[in-house]
Design an enzyme around this catalytic site. Sequence first.
Site, PDB file in Angstrom:
ATOM      1  N   CYS A  11      15.328 -26.356   9.380  1.00 37.82           N
ATOM      2  CA  CYS A  11      16.235 -24.911   9.934  1.00 37.82           C
ATOM      3  C   CYS A  11      16.861 -25.223   9.383  1.00 37.82           C
ATOM      4  O   CYS A  11      18.202 -25.588  10.098  1.00 37.82           O
ATOM      5  CB  CYS A  11      16.013 -24.810  11.596  1.00 37.82           C
ATOM      6  N   CYS A  43      20.244 -23.217  11.666  1.00 37.98           N
ATOM      7  CA  CYS A  43      20.161 -24.350  12.358  1.00 37.98           C
ATOM      8  C   CYS A  43      21.831 -25.061  11.769  1.00 37.98           C
ATOM      9  O   CYS A  43      22.773 -26.002  12.762  1.00 37.98           O
ATOM     10  CB  CYS A  43      19.331 -25.040  12.797  1.00 37.98           C
TER      11      CYS A  43
END
Length: 324
Positions: free
Chosen positions: A102, A105
């Site tokens: 991700c 993230c």
Amino acid sequence: MSDPRTTPSIFTRGAVDLSALRPTAPAKPAAPSTSAPSTSAPSTSAASPSGPGGAPGGGGPAAGIPGVTPDTVIEVNEANFQSVLERSLTTPILLDFWADWCEPCKQLSPVLEKLAGEYAGSWLLGKVDVDANPRLAQVFRVQGIPMVTAVIGGQPVEGFTGVLPESQIRQYIDAVLKAAGVSVAAPEDPRLDEADDALMTGDLDAAEAAYKKILAESPADAAAESGLAQVELYRRISGADAETALAKAEADPDDVEAQRLAADVEVIGGQAEQAYARLVSLIKRTSGDDRDAVRKHLLSLFSVAGPDDPAVAGARRALASALF
């Protein structure tokens, strides 16, 4: 993506059933076996929340961040979650749901880790790898990552999904600490604290009045300007459906109002850079009053993030190129 119909209030308790994660009774010892010993690696699950940190790509807290220790950034997994709940009885815990693949993230995690060090133990950051801990992700109803939620006194409170500007993350953390009864440093301007409280509880009229009062007395107050821009943003998306708004913008790239609303939805959903790019592209295709309206809309979104957001700096350069 966060639903833009949701108000800024973060304190909806009891929305998550944690009973599914209660430890089960220990299994009976297995009968002695004569087979060869297992060659699998030993489990690294911690027995308490003060185990290794969970920064992506490493086994411990992010190196070089002042104040970050193995006790301020912790790895949370299904094995130690009961201990984490017990820890939250005395210290609020923010759970950061992430995954190695991700990219957003990787933008949010360093900010959270820096703030965890800065607050020096008044709250703990728990890193939850959703791929390694699917039950935790399911119980907390994780629909998109990064997602942050807090646990206070053994109970979850609402958080946010996506990457937010640091100023808004600070607002969230301070609101969590206030809800938990944790003393935080007094703000330099109590008027701003009052305005932020109104915003975080969804009282947009009170927040607007408070921010305007500050700006009337201190026109250069960036925090008040950001707060007022957030009020305007929440008002614009009131009653809108995120998926419908994005679909309409996708269907008609030249619909100015649809593109502006889609950009608002993306900002709320933590996709500010995508929103900026959307509006810069629209500026290149418009002229006259439409172009000026889009430019002003983009500037209002810059105000939401604040002048120190690195994504704003890049988008301002792209805006200047589009205009000139």
